[in-house]
Design an enzyme around this catalytic site. Structure first.
Site, PDB file in Angstrom:
ATOM      1  N   VAL A 278      14.266  27.222  73.935  1.00  0.00           N
ATOM      2  CA  VAL A 278      14.181  27.027  75.434  1.00  0.00           C
ATOM      3  C   VAL A 278      15.040  28.396  75.773  1.00  0.00           C
ATOM      4  O   VAL A 278      16.055  28.462  75.891  1.00  0.00           O
ATOM      5  CB  VAL A 278      14.334  26.290  75.853  1.00  0.00           C
ATOM      6  CG1 VAL A 278      15.183  25.773  77.416  1.00  0.00           C
ATOM      7  CG2 VAL A 278      14.087  23.980  74.911  1.00  0.00           C
ATOM      8  N   ASP A 450      18.920  26.854  71.758  1.00  0.00           N
ATOM      9  CA  ASP A 450      18.324  26.046  70.309  1.00  0.00           C
ATOM     10  C   ASP A 450      18.383  24.700  70.665  1.00  0.00           C
ATOM     11  O   ASP A 450      19.244  24.099  71.261  1.00  0.00           O
ATOM     12  CB  ASP A 450      19.020  26.628  68.720  1.00  0.00           C
ATOM     13  CG  ASP A 450      18.270  25.399  68.421  1.00  0.00           C
ATOM     14  OD1 ASP A 450      17.500  24.298  67.973  1.00  0.00           O
ATOM     15  OD2 ASP A 450      18.646  25.478  66.692  1.00  0.00           O
ATOM     16  N   HIS A 451      17.226  24.370  70.938  1.00  0.00           N
ATOM     17  CA  HIS A 451      17.013  22.808  71.949  1.00  0.00           C
ATOM     18  C   HIS A 451      17.574  21.712  70.815  1.00  0.00           C
ATOM     19  O   HIS A 451      17.586  20.708  71.667  1.00  0.00           O
ATOM     20  CB  HIS A 451      16.499  22.541  72.373  1.00  0.00           C
ATOM     21  CG  HIS A 451      15.793  21.999  73.744  1.00  0.00           C
ATOM     22  ND1 HIS A 451      16.314  21.144  73.790  1.00  0.00           N
ATOM     23  CD2 HIS A 451      14.945  22.219  74.487  1.00  0.00           C
ATOM     24  CE1 HIS A 451      16.554  20.485  75.366  1.00  0.00           C
ATOM     25  NE2 HIS A 451      15.438  20.779  76.228  1.00  0.00           N
ATOM     26  N   ARG A 452      17.501  21.846  69.979  1.00  0.00           N
ATOM     27  CA  ARG A 452      18.740  21.188  68.526  1.00  0.00           C
ATOM     28  C   ARG A 452      19.680  20.496  69.056  1.00  0.00           C
ATOM     29  O   ARG A 452      20.572  19.599  68.631  1.00  0.00           O
ATOM     30  CB  ARG A 452      18.241  21.359  67.182  1.00  0.00           C
ATOM     31  CG  ARG A 452      16.638  21.483  66.495  1.00  0.00           C
ATOM     32  CD  ARG A 452      16.305  22.255  65.155  1.00  0.00           C
ATOM     33  NE  ARG A 452      16.840  23.409  65.902  1.00  0.00           N
ATOM     34  CZ  ARG A 452      17.489  24.240  64.290  1.00  0.00           C
ATOM     35  NH1 ARG A 452      16.890  23.462  63.476  1.00  0.00           N
ATOM     36  NH2 ARG A 452      17.483  25.409  64.498  1.00  0.00           N
TER      37      ARG A 452
END
Length: 481
Positions: A278, A450-452
Protein backbone atom coordinates in the site's frame (compact mmCIF):
# COMPACT_ATOMS: atom_id res chain seq x y z
CA UNK A 1 53.98 -30.85 1.63
CA UNK A 2 53.55 -29.24 -1.80
CA UNK A 3 54.85 -25.71 -2.12
CA UNK A 4 52.18 -24.92 -4.72
CA UNK A 5 48.92 -24.01 -3.04
CA UNK A 6 45.63 -23.39 -4.80
CA UNK A 7 43.51 -20.55 -3.50
CA UNK A 8 39.76 -21.20 -3.84
CA UNK A 9 37.11 -18.51 -4.25
CA UNK A 10 36.02 -18.05 -0.63
CA UNK A 11 32.51 -18.05 0.76
CA UNK A 12 31.66 -14.35 0.93
CA UNK A 13 28.65 -14.93 3.17
CA UNK A 14 24.90 -14.26 2.99
CA UNK A 15 24.21 -17.33 0.84
CA UNK A 16 26.33 -16.20 -2.11
CA UNK A 17 27.35 -19.12 -4.31
CA UNK A 18 29.34 -17.50 -7.12
CA UNK A 19 31.18 -14.38 -8.18
CA UNK A 20 32.38 -12.74 -11.38
CA UNK A 21 36.07 -11.93 -11.67
CA UNK A 22 36.18 -8.22 -12.47
CA UNK A 23 39.92 -7.62 -12.39
CA UNK A 24 43.12 -9.38 -11.43
CA UNK A 25 45.28 -7.18 -9.24
CA UNK A 26 48.35 -9.40 -9.72
CA UNK A 27 49.91 -11.25 -12.64
CA UNK A 28 51.88 -14.44 -13.06
CA UNK A 29 55.37 -14.06 -11.63
CA UNK A 30 54.41 -11.38 -9.09
CA UNK A 31 55.64 -11.77 -5.52
CA UNK A 32 52.76 -11.16 -3.12
CA UNK A 33 52.39 -10.63 0.59
CA UNK A 34 49.98 -12.24 3.03
CA UNK A 35 46.58 -10.49 2.89
CA UNK A 36 47.56 -8.50 -0.19
CA UNK A 37 44.51 -7.89 -2.45
CA UNK A 38 44.88 -10.17 -5.46
CA UNK A 39 41.54 -10.07 -7.29
CA UNK A 40 38.37 -7.99 -7.45
CA UNK A 41 35.22 -10.09 -7.55
CA UNK A 42 31.63 -8.97 -8.08
CA UNK A 43 29.04 -10.97 -6.21
CA UNK A 44 25.29 -10.60 -6.39
CA UNK A 45 25.58 -7.85 -3.77
CA UNK A 46 28.82 -5.93 -4.23
CA UNK A 47 32.30 -5.77 -5.69
CA UNK A 48 34.91 -6.89 -3.16
CA UNK A 49 38.67 -7.27 -3.14
CA UNK A 50 39.89 -10.67 -1.96
CA UNK A 51 43.24 -10.86 -0.12
CA UNK A 52 45.88 -13.54 -0.54
CA UNK A 53 45.77 -16.41 1.91
CA UNK A 54 49.53 -17.03 1.59
CA UNK A 55 52.63 -15.06 0.73
CA UNK A 56 54.70 -16.22 -2.21
CA UNK A 57 54.88 -15.99 -5.99
CA UNK A 58 51.91 -16.20 -8.37
CA UNK A 59 52.32 -19.34 -10.48
CA UNK A 60 48.94 -19.71 -12.17
CA UNK A 61 45.71 -17.80 -12.78
CA UNK A 62 42.90 -20.20 -13.60
CA UNK A 63 40.12 -17.86 -14.81
CA UNK A 64 40.12 -14.81 -17.07
CA UNK A 65 38.47 -11.53 -16.17
CA UNK A 66 34.74 -11.64 -16.86
CA UNK A 67 34.42 -15.29 -15.84
CA UNK A 68 31.77 -16.30 -13.29
CA UNK A 69 33.22 -18.75 -10.78
CA UNK A 70 31.48 -20.85 -8.17
CA UNK A 71 32.48 -20.59 -4.52
CA UNK A 72 35.12 -23.19 -3.65
CA UNK A 73 36.64 -23.21 -7.13
CA UNK A 74 40.44 -22.71 -7.45
CA UNK A 75 41.18 -19.29 -8.91
CA UNK A 76 44.93 -18.89 -8.45
CA UNK A 77 48.00 -20.97 -7.55
CA UNK A 78 50.76 -19.59 -5.33
CA UNK A 79 54.28 -20.89 -4.84
CA UNK A 80 54.67 -20.46 -1.08
CA UNK A 81 58.43 -21.13 -1.19
CA UNK A 82 59.75 -19.49 -4.38
CA UNK A 83 63.27 -19.42 -2.96
CA UNK A 84 63.49 -23.22 -3.03
CA UNK A 85 64.41 -23.27 -6.69
CA UNK A 86 62.65 -23.39 -10.08
CA UNK A 87 59.74 -25.67 -10.79
CA UNK A 88 59.73 -28.10 -13.66
CA UNK A 89 56.97 -26.47 -15.72
CA UNK A 90 56.23 -26.26 -19.43
CA UNK A 91 57.21 -23.12 -21.29
CA UNK A 92 54.45 -20.75 -22.35
CA UNK A 93 56.40 -19.36 -25.28
CA UNK A 94 54.43 -19.67 -28.50
CA UNK A 95 55.98 -21.26 -31.56
CA UNK A 96 56.05 -19.26 -34.80
CA UNK A 97 53.04 -21.22 -36.06
CA UNK A 98 51.05 -20.70 -32.89
CA UNK A 99 51.09 -24.41 -31.99
CA UNK A 100 51.05 -25.21 -28.30
CA UNK A 101 53.85 -27.19 -26.66
CA UNK A 102 53.03 -30.63 -25.35
CA UNK A 103 54.24 -30.95 -21.74
CA UNK A 104 55.89 -34.02 -20.37
CA UNK A 105 54.27 -36.27 -17.79
CA UNK A 106 56.87 -35.12 -15.25
CA UNK A 107 56.03 -31.46 -15.75
CA UNK A 108 52.33 -32.20 -15.45
CA UNK A 109 52.95 -33.93 -12.15
CA UNK A 110 54.75 -30.83 -10.86
CA UNK A 111 51.90 -28.49 -11.64
CA UNK A 112 48.86 -30.72 -11.21
CA UNK A 113 45.81 -28.62 -10.42
CA UNK A 114 42.19 -29.34 -9.68
CA UNK A 115 39.61 -29.12 -12.47
CA UNK A 116 38.21 -25.60 -12.72
CA UNK A 117 34.53 -25.17 -12.04
CA UNK A 118 32.31 -23.51 -14.63
CA UNK A 119 32.71 -23.42 -18.40
CA UNK A 120 36.12 -23.05 -19.95
CA UNK A 121 36.71 -20.36 -22.54
CA UNK A 122 36.34 -21.41 -26.19
CA UNK A 123 39.63 -22.89 -27.30
CA UNK A 124 41.02 -23.46 -23.79
CA UNK A 125 41.53 -27.19 -23.60
CA UNK A 126 42.78 -29.40 -20.80
CA UNK A 127 44.44 -32.77 -20.94
CA UNK A 128 44.68 -35.62 -18.44
CA UNK A 129 47.34 -35.35 -15.75
CA UNK A 130 48.86 -38.25 -13.83
CA UNK A 131 46.48 -39.71 -11.27
CA UNK A 132 43.38 -39.13 -13.40
CA UNK A 133 43.12 -35.38 -12.69
CA UNK A 134 42.79 -32.67 -15.30
CA UNK A 135 45.55 -30.12 -15.73
CA UNK A 136 44.66 -26.70 -17.09
CA UNK A 137 47.46 -24.16 -17.02
CA UNK A 138 46.44 -20.53 -17.38
CA UNK A 139 49.36 -18.14 -17.22
CA UNK A 140 51.64 -20.67 -15.50
CA UNK A 141 55.35 -19.87 -15.42
CA UNK A 142 57.38 -16.79 -16.40
CA UNK A 143 55.74 -14.01 -18.35
CA UNK A 144 56.64 -14.57 -21.98
CA UNK A 145 54.96 -14.42 -25.36
CA UNK A 146 51.35 -15.50 -25.04
CA UNK A 147 50.48 -18.69 -26.87
CA UNK A 148 47.66 -18.36 -29.35
CA UNK A 149 44.51 -20.23 -28.44
CA UNK A 150 42.76 -22.12 -31.20
CA UNK A 151 38.95 -21.65 -31.22
CA UNK A 152 36.56 -24.51 -31.61
CA UNK A 153 35.67 -25.35 -35.18
CA UNK A 154 32.66 -23.32 -36.23
CA UNK A 155 32.68 -21.16 -33.10
CA UNK A 156 32.82 -17.40 -33.07
CA UNK A 157 36.24 -15.94 -32.28
CA UNK A 158 36.81 -15.76 -28.53
CA UNK A 159 37.26 -12.33 -26.96
CA UNK A 160 40.82 -11.31 -26.21
CA UNK A 161 41.94 -12.62 -22.85
CA UNK A 162 43.77 -10.63 -20.23
CA UNK A 163 47.48 -10.84 -20.96
CA UNK A 164 48.57 -13.06 -18.12
CA UNK A 165 50.48 -15.40 -20.44
CA UNK A 166 48.04 -18.17 -21.35
CA UNK A 167 49.12 -21.72 -22.06
CA UNK A 168 46.86 -24.68 -22.66
CA UNK A 169 47.58 -28.39 -22.82
CA UNK A 170 46.22 -30.00 -26.00
CA UNK A 171 43.92 -32.90 -25.27
CA UNK A 172 45.03 -36.31 -26.51
CA UNK A 173 43.05 -37.71 -29.43
CA UNK A 174 39.67 -39.08 -28.36
CA UNK A 175 39.71 -37.51 -24.89
CA UNK A 176 37.01 -35.07 -23.75
CA UNK A 177 37.87 -33.52 -20.44
CA UNK A 178 34.36 -32.20 -19.82
CA UNK A 179 32.49 -35.48 -19.59
CA UNK A 180 35.00 -38.20 -20.36
CA UNK A 181 32.82 -39.54 -23.17
CA UNK A 182 35.81 -40.13 -25.40
CA UNK A 183 34.22 -38.38 -28.38
CA UNK A 184 37.01 -35.87 -28.84
CA UNK A 185 34.69 -32.81 -28.92
CA UNK A 186 34.63 -30.01 -26.37
CA UNK A 187 31.39 -30.15 -24.37
CA UNK A 188 30.57 -26.93 -22.55
CA UNK A 189 28.70 -27.65 -19.32
CA UNK A 190 29.00 -26.55 -15.71
CA UNK A 191 29.94 -29.19 -13.09
CA UNK A 192 26.41 -29.45 -11.61
CA UNK A 193 25.07 -30.08 -15.12
CA UNK A 194 27.66 -32.77 -15.77
CA UNK A 195 26.79 -34.44 -12.47
CA UNK A 196 23.08 -34.35 -13.34
CA UNK A 197 23.82 -35.90 -16.74
CA UNK A 198 25.84 -38.65 -15.10
CA UNK A 199 23.08 -39.36 -12.58
CA UNK A 200 20.42 -39.52 -15.31
CA UNK A 201 22.60 -41.49 -17.74
CA UNK A 202 22.60 -38.76 -20.41
CA UNK A 203 25.47 -38.56 -22.91
CA UNK A 204 26.43 -34.87 -23.03
CA UNK A 205 28.30 -35.26 -26.32
CA UNK A 206 25.03 -36.17 -28.04
CA UNK A 207 23.26 -32.95 -26.98
CA UNK A 208 23.06 -29.52 -28.58
CA UNK A 209 23.33 -26.88 -25.86
CA UNK A 210 20.87 -23.99 -25.60
CA UNK A 211 22.99 -21.94 -23.19
CA UNK A 212 25.62 -19.24 -23.82
CA UNK A 213 28.27 -20.24 -26.39
CA UNK A 214 26.29 -23.44 -26.98
CA UNK A 215 26.73 -24.65 -23.42
CA UNK A 216 24.50 -27.42 -22.12
CA UNK A 217 22.03 -26.43 -19.40
CA UNK A 218 20.12 -28.42 -16.78
CA UNK A 219 17.00 -28.07 -18.92
CA UNK A 220 18.80 -29.62 -21.91
CA UNK A 221 19.79 -32.63 -19.79
CA UNK A 222 16.31 -33.01 -18.28
CA UNK A 223 14.66 -32.86 -21.71
CA UNK A 224 17.06 -35.49 -22.99
CA UNK A 225 16.36 -37.73 -19.98
CA UNK A 226 12.61 -37.47 -20.57
CA UNK A 227 12.98 -38.05 -24.31
CA UNK A 228 11.57 -34.62 -25.13
CA UNK A 229 14.54 -33.22 -27.07
CA UNK A 230 13.25 -30.60 -29.48
CA UNK A 231 14.53 -30.87 -33.05
CA UNK A 232 12.75 -27.87 -34.53
CA UNK A 233 14.40 -25.36 -32.20
CA UNK A 234 17.47 -24.59 -34.35
CA UNK A 235 15.21 -23.84 -37.33
CA UNK A 236 12.99 -21.59 -35.24
CA UNK A 237 16.01 -19.81 -33.79
CA UNK A 238 17.46 -19.22 -37.22
CA UNK A 239 14.14 -17.88 -38.46
CA UNK A 240 13.82 -15.48 -35.55
CA UNK A 241 17.41 -14.33 -35.99
CA UNK A 242 16.85 -13.64 -39.68
CA UNK A 243 13.65 -11.72 -38.94
CA UNK A 244 15.29 -9.69 -36.18
CA UNK A 245 18.23 -8.79 -38.39
CA UNK A 246 15.88 -7.30 -40.95
CA UNK A 247 14.47 -4.97 -38.29
CA UNK A 248 17.75 -3.49 -37.11
CA UNK A 249 19.14 -6.16 -34.79
CA UNK A 250 22.60 -4.81 -35.59
CA UNK A 251 21.61 -1.70 -33.59
CA UNK A 252 20.55 -3.59 -30.48
CA UNK A 253 22.59 -3.95 -27.34
CA UNK A 254 22.25 -7.07 -25.17
CA UNK A 255 23.31 -6.68 -21.55
CA UNK A 256 23.69 -9.84 -19.43
CA UNK A 257 21.58 -9.79 -16.27
CA UNK A 258 23.98 -10.71 -13.48
CA UNK A 259 25.52 -9.53 -10.23
CA UNK A 260 23.78 -6.71 -8.37
CA UNK A 261 21.18 -6.16 -11.08
CA UNK A 262 20.17 -9.82 -11.09
CA UNK A 263 19.79 -9.94 -7.32
CA UNK A 264 17.80 -6.70 -7.33
CA UNK A 265 15.42 -8.07 -9.96
CA UNK A 266 14.90 -11.28 -8.00
CA UNK A 267 14.33 -9.45 -4.71
CA UNK A 268 11.93 -6.90 -6.17
CA UNK A 269 9.90 -9.55 -8.00
CA UNK A 270 9.67 -11.69 -4.87
CA UNK A 271 8.70 -8.73 -2.69
CA UNK A 272 6.15 -7.30 -5.12
CA UNK A 273 4.28 -10.61 -5.33
CA UNK A 274 4.65 -11.61 -1.68
CA UNK A 275 3.92 -8.55 0.46
CA UNK A 276 0.64 -6.70 -0.21
CA UNK A 277 1.88 -3.17 -0.88
CA UNK A 278 0.00 0.00 0.00
CA UNK A 279 1.41 3.43 -0.85
CA UNK A 280 0.36 6.76 0.67
CA UNK A 281 1.54 10.25 -0.27
CA UNK A 282 2.00 13.45 1.70
CA UNK A 283 3.07 16.85 0.39
CA UNK A 284 4.68 19.08 3.03
CA UNK A 285 6.12 22.58 3.37
CA UNK A 286 9.78 22.09 4.33
CA UNK A 287 10.83 25.75 4.28
CA UNK A 288 11.64 25.78 8.01
CA UNK A 289 13.58 22.52 7.70
CA UNK A 290 15.74 23.99 4.90
CA UNK A 291 16.43 27.08 7.04
CA UNK A 292 17.37 24.81 9.97
CA UNK A 293 19.87 23.04 7.72
CA UNK A 294 21.40 26.38 6.73
CA UNK A 295 21.84 27.30 10.39
CA UNK A 296 23.35 23.89 11.10
CA UNK A 297 25.90 24.30 8.28
CA UNK A 298 26.96 27.61 9.79
CA UNK A 299 27.90 26.12 13.15
CA UNK A 300 31.64 25.69 13.74
CA UNK A 301 31.49 21.98 14.54
CA UNK A 302 29.50 21.23 11.36
CA UNK A 303 31.55 23.17 8.80
CA UNK A 304 33.46 20.09 7.65
CA UNK A 305 30.34 17.93 7.36
CA UNK A 306 28.24 17.49 4.23
CA UNK A 307 24.70 18.31 5.34
CA UNK A 308 21.81 17.44 3.01
CA UNK A 309 18.01 17.31 3.38
CA UNK A 310 18.33 13.50 3.52
CA UNK A 311 19.86 13.88 6.99
CA UNK A 312 16.70 15.51 8.34
CA UNK A 313 14.49 12.94 6.61
CA UNK A 314 16.51 10.13 8.20
CA UNK A 315 16.21 11.76 11.62
CA UNK A 316 12.47 12.19 11.11
CA UNK A 317 12.08 8.51 10.23
CA UNK A 318 14.07 7.38 13.28
CA UNK A 319 12.01 9.54 15.64
CA UNK A 320 8.75 8.39 14.04
CA UNK A 321 9.79 4.75 14.53
CA UNK A 322 10.12 5.36 18.27
CA UNK A 323 6.50 6.54 18.29
CA UNK A 324 5.31 3.68 16.05
CA UNK A 325 7.66 0.67 16.60
CA UNK A 326 5.41 -1.76 14.70
CA UNK A 327 6.55 -0.09 11.45
CA UNK A 328 10.04 -1.48 12.06
CA UNK A 329 9.12 -5.16 11.86
CA UNK A 330 9.16 -8.28 9.72
CA UNK A 331 6.41 -10.70 8.71
CA UNK A 332 7.57 -14.19 9.68
CA UNK A 333 4.59 -16.32 8.69
CA UNK A 334 3.00 -17.22 12.01
CA UNK A 335 4.42 -14.23 13.88
CA UNK A 336 5.50 -10.62 13.48
CA UNK A 337 9.04 -9.80 14.58
CA UNK A 338 9.28 -6.23 15.91
CA UNK A 339 12.86 -4.95 15.86
CA UNK A 340 14.08 -2.82 18.77
CA UNK A 341 16.91 -1.52 16.60
CA UNK A 342 16.79 0.30 13.25
CA UNK A 343 19.23 -0.68 10.51
CA UNK A 344 18.38 2.26 8.27
CA UNK A 345 18.80 1.44 4.57
CA UNK A 346 19.55 4.12 1.98
CA UNK A 347 18.86 3.10 -1.62
CA UNK A 348 21.82 4.07 -3.81
CA UNK A 349 22.10 3.96 -7.59
CA UNK A 350 25.52 2.72 -8.73
CA UNK A 351 27.09 1.71 -12.02
CA UNK A 352 26.38 -1.92 -11.11
CA UNK A 353 22.73 -1.30 -10.27
CA UNK A 354 20.63 -0.41 -7.24
CA UNK A 355 22.02 -1.35 -3.85
CA UNK A 356 20.64 -0.68 -0.36
CA UNK A 357 23.39 -0.47 2.25
CA UNK A 358 22.25 0.33 5.77
CA UNK A 359 23.44 2.20 8.83
CA UNK A 360 23.52 -0.30 11.68
CA UNK A 361 21.55 0.64 14.82
CA UNK A 362 20.96 4.13 13.44
CA UNK A 363 18.52 5.03 16.22
CA UNK A 364 21.37 5.14 18.75
CA UNK A 365 23.40 7.71 16.78
CA UNK A 366 23.54 11.43 17.44
CA UNK A 367 22.69 13.75 14.55
CA UNK A 368 26.40 14.33 13.85
CA UNK A 369 27.15 10.59 13.98
CA UNK A 370 24.21 9.93 11.68
CA UNK A 371 25.51 12.52 9.19
CA UNK A 372 28.98 10.94 9.17
CA UNK A 373 27.49 7.46 8.73
CA UNK A 374 25.27 8.54 5.82
CA UNK A 375 28.12 10.34 4.06
CA UNK A 376 30.42 7.36 4.46
CA UNK A 377 27.76 4.98 3.23
CA UNK A 378 27.08 7.04 0.08
CA UNK A 379 30.77 7.52 -0.77
CA UNK A 380 31.48 3.81 -0.32
CA UNK A 381 28.52 2.90 -2.54
CA UNK A 382 29.63 5.30 -5.31
CA UNK A 383 33.11 3.78 -5.30
CA UNK A 384 31.64 0.28 -5.59
CA UNK A 385 33.24 -0.91 -2.34
CA UNK A 386 30.14 -1.62 -0.26
CA UNK A 387 30.58 -4.94 1.53
CA UNK A 388 27.87 -7.64 1.59
CA UNK A 389 27.59 -7.17 5.37
CA UNK A 390 26.66 -3.50 4.91
CA UNK A 391 23.78 -4.53 2.63
CA UNK A 392 22.40 -7.20 4.91
CA UNK A 393 20.04 -6.97 7.86
CA UNK A 394 18.20 -3.78 6.88
CA UNK A 395 14.95 -3.09 8.74
CA UNK A 396 13.63 0.16 7.18
CA UNK A 397 14.63 1.99 3.99
CA UNK A 398 14.67 5.50 2.51
CA UNK A 399 14.97 6.02 -1.25
CA UNK A 400 15.93 9.56 -2.22
CA UNK A 401 14.38 9.95 -5.68
CA UNK A 402 14.54 13.72 -5.31
CA UNK A 403 18.20 13.75 -6.37
CA UNK A 404 16.96 12.83 -9.87
CA UNK A 405 14.44 15.69 -9.93
CA UNK A 406 11.51 13.35 -9.31
CA UNK A 407 8.62 14.40 -7.05
CA UNK A 408 7.97 10.96 -5.52
CA UNK A 409 7.17 7.35 -6.41
CA UNK A 410 5.67 4.07 -5.25
CA UNK A 411 8.72 2.20 -3.97
CA UNK A 412 8.81 -1.59 -3.60
CA UNK A 413 9.69 -2.99 -0.19
CA UNK A 414 13.08 -4.62 0.24
CA UNK A 415 12.46 -8.28 1.21
CA UNK A 416 11.95 -8.70 4.95
CA UNK A 417 11.08 -5.05 5.58
CA UNK A 418 7.63 -3.60 6.22
CA UNK A 419 8.08 0.03 5.14
CA UNK A 420 10.05 2.15 2.68
CA UNK A 421 9.90 5.94 2.30
CA UNK A 422 10.40 7.78 -1.02
CA UNK A 423 11.75 11.33 -0.52
CA UNK A 424 11.01 13.58 -3.49
CA UNK A 425 12.64 16.71 -4.84
CA UNK A 426 12.41 19.91 -2.80
CA UNK A 427 10.88 22.58 -5.06
CA UNK A 428 9.86 26.20 -4.64
CA UNK A 429 6.10 26.24 -5.20
CA UNK A 430 3.08 28.47 -4.46
CA UNK A 431 1.75 27.48 -1.04
CA UNK A 432 -0.86 28.86 1.32
CA UNK A 433 1.06 30.07 4.36
CA UNK A 434 -0.65 32.03 7.15
CA UNK A 435 -3.63 32.73 4.91
CA UNK A 436 -1.61 34.01 1.95
CA UNK A 437 -0.21 32.37 -1.14
CA UNK A 438 3.57 32.52 -0.97
CA UNK A 439 6.55 30.82 -2.58
CA UNK A 440 7.58 28.04 -0.23
CA UNK A 441 9.91 25.04 -0.43
CA UNK A 442 7.79 21.91 -0.79
CA UNK A 443 8.40 18.19 -1.13
CA UNK A 444 6.25 15.07 -1.52
CA UNK A 445 6.78 11.90 0.51
CA UNK A 446 5.65 8.44 -0.61
CA UNK A 447 5.37 5.64 1.97
CA UNK A 448 4.92 2.03 0.85
CA UNK A 449 4.16 -0.52 3.56
CA UNK A 450 3.24 -4.16 4.05
CA UNK A 451 -0.50 -4.21 4.72
CA UNK A 452 -0.23 -7.52 6.58
CA UNK A 453 1.55 -5.64 9.36
CA UNK A 454 0.74 -1.98 8.93
CA UNK A 455 -2.88 -0.98 8.47
CA UNK A 456 -3.99 2.34 7.01
CA UNK A 457 -4.20 4.09 10.37
CA UNK A 458 -0.70 3.15 11.49
CA UNK A 459 0.82 3.94 8.09
CA UNK A 460 -0.92 7.31 7.99
CA UNK A 461 0.20 8.29 11.50
CA UNK A 462 3.78 7.28 10.76
CA UNK A 463 3.85 9.32 7.54
CA UNK A 464 2.14 12.26 9.23
CA UNK A 465 4.75 12.33 11.99
CA UNK A 466 7.57 12.39 9.44
CA UNK A 467 5.83 15.28 7.68
CA UNK A 468 5.32 17.18 10.96
CA UNK A 469 9.03 16.92 11.77
CA UNK A 470 10.05 18.20 8.33
CA UNK A 471 7.53 21.04 8.60
CA UNK A 472 8.98 22.28 11.90
CA UNK A 473 12.00 20.28 13.15
CA UNK A 474 12.61 22.39 16.27
CA UNK A 475 9.03 22.11 17.51
CA UNK A 476 8.94 18.35 16.83
CA UNK A 477 12.17 17.77 18.76
CA UNK A 478 10.82 19.70 21.74
CA UNK A 479 7.53 17.80 21.66
CA UNK A 480 8.88 14.28 21.06
CA UNK A 481 12.10 14.11 23.09
Amino acid sequence: MSRIKEFNLPDLGEGLTEGEILAWLVKVGDTIELNQPIVEVETAKAAVEIPAKWAGQVQAIFHAEGTTVEVGTPIIAIDTDPGAGPLDVPSTTATPTGDLPTPSAASLAAVEVAPAEGMVEPGLIGGPAPGGRTAVLVGYGPRTTTAKRRPRKGAAPAPAAVDHGVAAIPAPQGHDRRDGAGQGGLVLAKPPVRKLAKDLGVDLSALTGSGPLGSITREDVQRAASGAVATAEPVATASVATSAASFGADREQRIPVKGVRKLTAENMSRSAFTAPHVTEFLTVDVTRAMKALDRLRGRREWRDVRVSPLLLVAKAVLLAVKRHPMVNSTWAGDEIVVKEYVNLGIAAATERGLIVPNVKDAGRLSLRELADALNGLVQTAKSGRTSPADMSGGTLTITNVGVFGVDTGTPILPPGESAILAFGAVREMPWVHKGKVKARQVTTLGLSFDHRIIDGELGSKFLRDIGDFLTDPEAALLAWT
